[in-house]
Design a protein around this motif. Sequence first.
Motif: not given
Length: 129
Positions: A28-35, A65-70, A73-78
């Motif tokens: 539902v939340i795709k890879t690299d989609e912003k949370l 998930i992973y965080t990009v400073q500034g 947060n984004f969904a991490q792909g499998i």
Amino acid sequence: MLEIDLKSRLPIYEQLVEGFKRLIMEEVIKTDEKLPSVRSLARELTINPNTIQKAYKALEQEGYIYTVQGRGNFAQGIEGKDQKEKLLKLKGELKKTMAEAIYLGMEKKEIVQLIEEAQQQVGGERDDD
């Protein structure tokens, strides 16, 4: 999207973690989609931003998930996760849980049915092992 049960014994941040995991696994939340941002999600769910931050931190530690400073947060792909260690841990937990279920009277066919339901929930068959 996410539902919080205020009457649940499960802490709110754990409910958030489980909810986001489900949404990511079901794509539902795709890879690299912003949370959603911490502030906007806290406002939407009417909960403390620190609770959201704690859930995001747990999701990041688990590799969902992973965080990009500034940027947020984004969904991490499998495919981006280091899965071997996590899979070993999950296999151990599953083995213990299944042993307990069998001890309590669950039949093999019920366990197989649960596996099939889980496969359908995350999008299909995988016969890797």
